[in-house]
Design a protein around this motif. Structure first.
Motif, PDB file in Angstrom:
ATOM      1  N   ARG A 325       0.803  -1.216   0.000  1.00 21.26           N
ATOM      2  CA  ARG A 325       0.000   0.000   0.000  1.00 21.26           C
ATOM      3  C   ARG A 325       0.841   1.273   0.000  1.00 21.26           C
ATOM      4  NH1 ARG A 325      -5.037  -1.223   4.173  1.00 21.26           N
ATOM      5  NH2 ARG A 325      -5.870  -3.033   3.053  1.00 21.26           N
ATOM      6  N   GLY A 326       2.148   1.155   0.057  1.00 25.94           N
ATOM      7  CA  GLY A 326       2.982   2.344   0.076  1.00 25.94           C
ATOM      8  C   GLY A 326       2.961   3.083  -1.248  1.00 25.94           C
ATOM      9  N   ARG A 327       3.521   4.303  -1.226  1.00 24.86           N
ATOM     10  CA  ARG A 327       3.591   5.073  -2.464  1.00 24.86           C
ATOM     11  C   ARG A 327       4.510   4.355  -3.449  1.00 24.86           C
ATOM     12  NH1 ARG A 327       2.460  10.369  -3.122  1.00 24.86           N
ATOM     13  NH2 ARG A 327       2.655  10.714  -0.867  1.00 24.86           N
ATOM     14  N   PRO A 328       4.110   4.197  -4.698  1.00 25.54           N
ATOM     15  CA  PRO A 328       4.952   3.498  -5.675  1.00 25.54           C
ATOM     16  C   PRO A 328       6.292   4.211  -5.872  1.00 25.54           C
ATOM     17  CG  PRO A 328       2.707   3.716  -6.491  1.00 25.54           C
ATOM     18  CD  PRO A 328       2.800   4.564  -5.269  1.00 25.54           C
ATOM     19  N   LEU A 329       7.335   3.411  -6.006  1.00 29.27           N
ATOM     20  CA  LEU A 329       8.670   3.907  -6.329  1.00 29.27           C
ATOM     21  C   LEU A 329       8.982   3.529  -7.774  1.00 29.27           C
ATOM     22  CD1 LEU A 329      11.481   5.078  -5.683  1.00 29.27           C
ATOM     23  CD2 LEU A 329      12.099   2.822  -4.753  1.00 29.27           C
ATOM     24  N   SER A 351      10.221  -3.637   0.407  1.00 30.49           N
ATOM     25  CA  SER A 351       9.568  -4.243   1.571  1.00 30.49           C
ATOM     26  C   SER A 351       8.325  -3.474   2.005  1.00 30.49           C
ATOM     27  CB  SER A 351      10.555  -4.336   2.741  1.00 30.49           C
ATOM     28  OG  SER A 351      11.023  -3.049   3.101  1.00 30.49           O
ATOM     29  N   GLU A 352       8.311  -2.147   1.808  1.00 25.16           N
ATOM     30  CA  GLU A 352       7.177  -1.339   2.270  1.00 25.16           C
ATOM     31  C   GLU A 352       6.480  -0.580   1.155  1.00 25.16           C
ATOM     32  OE1 GLU A 352       8.361   1.219   5.408  1.00 25.16           O
ATOM     33  OE2 GLU A 352       9.220  -0.380   6.633  1.00 25.16           O
ATOM     34  N   ILE A 567      18.529   5.806   0.843  1.00 23.96           N
ATOM     35  CA  ILE A 567      17.317   6.009   0.040  1.00 23.96           C
ATOM     36  C   ILE A 567      16.075   5.778   0.886  1.00 23.96           C
ATOM     37  CG2 ILE A 567      15.991   5.138  -1.926  1.00 23.96           C
ATOM     38  CD1 ILE A 567      18.640   4.495  -3.304  1.00 23.96           C
ATOM     39  N   ASP A 568      16.083   4.699   1.659  1.00 29.20           N
ATOM     40  CA  ASP A 568      14.921   4.362   2.468  1.00 29.20           C
ATOM     41  C   ASP A 568      14.649   5.452   3.510  1.00 29.20           C
ATOM     42  OD1 ASP A 568      12.877   2.334   2.897  1.00 29.20           O
ATOM     43  OD2 ASP A 568      13.817   2.026   4.851  1.00 29.20           O
TER      44      ASP A 568
END
Length: 600
Positions: A325-329, A351-352, A567-568
């Motif tokens: 459900r995280g914002r797409p990268l 992972s997120e 980055i994370d």
């Protein structure tokens, strides 16, 4: 481009493996199964003829082209036929006319024999029919007249020195000269012209795509009892072969046929051959074209899909953890190459959040820009259009090398699309360097009669790790980094470059020409610039953009774990920009202190 000429590429996930295929045309349905180690790409001329009358499906056999191999140690033709049955179901085909060539003919025959209700009629081109002695010879190691040990199914293993390129090229050439290729006697000489260097190159590429999976499917065909299977066939069928084909004599070895089945030998002319196949299939084509399966990537795995653009081109995406459900990268690769080179990093960051990694237009499996040449804004527009096709309207964006140039252009032109921007090894060049790189960095790759272009390209990619630029081999051009030259990753990069051989350097050259300073001023999102020791443009980026607002710099060692963490952390941090137009929407928090931009 007419509807009949437009060939779309697709993937369908069968659970245990993924099948890649090509689809074209409209009307009643026919299915094509290629010979091995070829792929559906080899059938494009036939697809173009058939698509004028039919909906054409051309599947890559498991382990060939872009299809996954079967998850079996020693699959049989029965297993490949079962995979084809599952593929029929997955794409919505209930019944069709069927065509198979060589190994594909074995699969088509077994499929038709086991699932006759799914096949209105079958055309079997160059069906292998071998004697027990022939099967033993071609599945065993034999001593040649030259004193070498040879095996029809030679193992494929990339070598550190690139010697596998020479052996593969020689194997493909000798396969043209003799059948079997290792029986170099007059009686085994084939009566055909030597193909052009470009055609030989295509054959080598088929071998490269299949890798060692080639042995699996070909051995299954050798061991398949095609004569007894043909005797039990109850569906209307045409058995055919071209006069110059090495399996042409197999037509004489077929069993007595039933009513509605016939043998039709063909001449050498390829145009006449394709027209004959069209006529053979016409009474067998049935049903309506099903809708394409909906792309539904699963969490925890990497999926592939194509985004179809309005101009008829397609952009390949690798998608990791799409269910998150995280914002797409969105991650854009350096060139020459493809998104495959970013997948290890993508998996570490997934992972997120879902991660989308395209092949930039004209790289890997993505089509080139329409008209082939274009500047960085054209590449940016193509990626933005592809994101729209995938329903992505807000992304975090990472770019490396020439991909960083495209990423920056997207952020500048589409501020509402890009939430955060990360740039790694953004090209910063002097005018003299631009001129040198334009002349030498991406030389044309033209197939030669001896296959020497393969080794030259191998050395070019290898030397890119040793020198900057790679063509300047003086001591002052040596890069201060450890050489990472494991044969398999280097071969995979070679394959990705060669997939886009005619236009492999266009994105890179566009990035070298592009002046990113204006894009830096125009972008409005928080931006992280990653400066890694030993990178080509290490140190230059900081001086080039030190005055740009909202830019955070971080210098890291050549350690993958640290790179991922930086980055994370940037993606997790609560930061915005005062001039971010999204602030007016009320959907983001007020900005915190600008000094947070320097804490990564």
């Amino acid at each position: 481009m007419s509807a009949a000429q437009l060939i779309r590429r697709r993937f369908v996930d069968l659970g245990s493996h993924v099948i890649h295929y090509r689809k074209a045309g409209s009307g009643p349905c026919v299915v094509l199964v290629h010979q091995s180690p070829q792929s559906s790409a080899a059938l494009i001329p036939l697809i173009q003829v058939l698509a004028q009358d039919f909906t054409v499906f051309a599947f890559d056999t498991p382990g060939c082209g872009e299809s996954d191999p079967l998850p079996l140690k020693s699959p049989t033709i029965r297993d490949y036929a079962s995979s084809l049955a599952r593929t029929f179901e997955a794409v919505g085909l209930k019944r069709a006319g069927l065509f198979g060539s060589k190994t594909g003919a074995c699969i088509a025959l077994e499929f038709t024999r086991r699932f006759p209700a799914k096949v209105a009629g079958v055309v079997l081109d160059s069906l292998p029919v071998f004697t027990p002695a022939q099967v033993k010879s071609m599945t065993s190691i034999v001593r040649t007249d030259d004193g070498d040990d040879a095996y029809y199914l030679m193992p494929f293993q990339p070598k550190w020195d690139g010697s596998h390129l020479v052996s593969t090229w020689s194997h493909v050439r000798d396969h043209v000269y003799w059948f079997p290729w290792y029986e170099r006697r007059a009686r085994n000489r084939r009566d055909i012209d030597m193909p052009t260097p470009a055609a030989l190159h295509d054959g080598v590429m088929d071998n490269f795509r299949a890798g060692d999976n080639l042995r699996t499917v070909v051995e299954a065909a050798f061991r398949y009892k095609s004569k007894s299977a043909a005797a039990r066939l109850t569906v209307p069928a045409v058995f055919t072969a071209r006069e110059e084909d090495m399996l042409y004599p197999c037509l004489r070895m077929l069993p007595p046929l039933r009513a509605g089945q016939r043998i039709v030998p063909l001449g050498r002319d390829m145009v006449a051959y394709r027209e004959a196949i069209r006529k053979f299939l016409k009474p067998f084509a049935v049903g309506r074209s099903p809708k394409d399966p909906v792309f539904a990537p699963a969490s925890g795995k990497t999926s592939r899909t194509f985004a179809d653009l309005n101009d008829g081109t397609q952009v390949l995406f690798r998608v990791r953890n799409a269910g998150s459900r995280g914002r797409p990268l969105l991650m854009l690769h350096d060139g020459p190459g493809s998104g495959l080179g970013l997948m290890e990093l993508a998996e570490s960051l997934a992972s997120e959040r879902p991660v989308y990694v395209p092949d930039l237009p004209g790289n890997g499996d993505s089509d080139p820009l329409r008209g082939r040449k274009g500047g960085i804004p054209a590449y940016a527009d193509s990626i933005v259009a592809a994101l729209g096709r995938l329903g992505l309207h807000s992304v975090d964006l990472f770019g490396s090398g020439s991909g960083a140039t495209v990423a920056l252009a997207i952020a500048a032109a589409r501020p509402r699309l890009v939430h955060r921007l990360m740039l790694h090894d953004l090209p910063v060049l002097t005018p003299m360097e631009r001129r040198q790189l334009a002349r030498h960095y991406t030389p044309p790759i033209e197939p030669t009669w001896d296959g020497g272009h393969l080794y030259k390209t191998w050395l070019m990619l290898r030397d890119q790790q040793i020198y900057w630029p790679w063509f300047d081999r003086r001591r002052q051009a040596i890069r201060p980094v450890d050489f990472v030259g494991a044969p398999l990753p280097l071969h995979q990069r070679l394959l990705e470059v060669l997939k886009a051989r005619p236009w492999y350097g266009l994105t890179t050259q566009a990035a070298f020409r592009h002046k990113a300073a204006l894009d830096l001023k125009r972008r409005t999102c928080p931006t992280l610039v990653l400066d890694r020791a030993g990178d080509v443009f290490a140190g230059r980026i900081r001086s080039a953009v030190r005055k740009a607002p909202g830019v955070s710099f971080v210098t890291v060692e050549r350690d993958a774990g640290t790179f991922v963490r930086k980055i994370d952390n940037f993606l997790r941090a609560d930061i915005t920009m005062p001039n971010d137009p999204r602030l007016n929407s009320g959907n983001v928090r007020k900005p915190r202190s600008p000094r947070l931009l320097n804490e990564f």
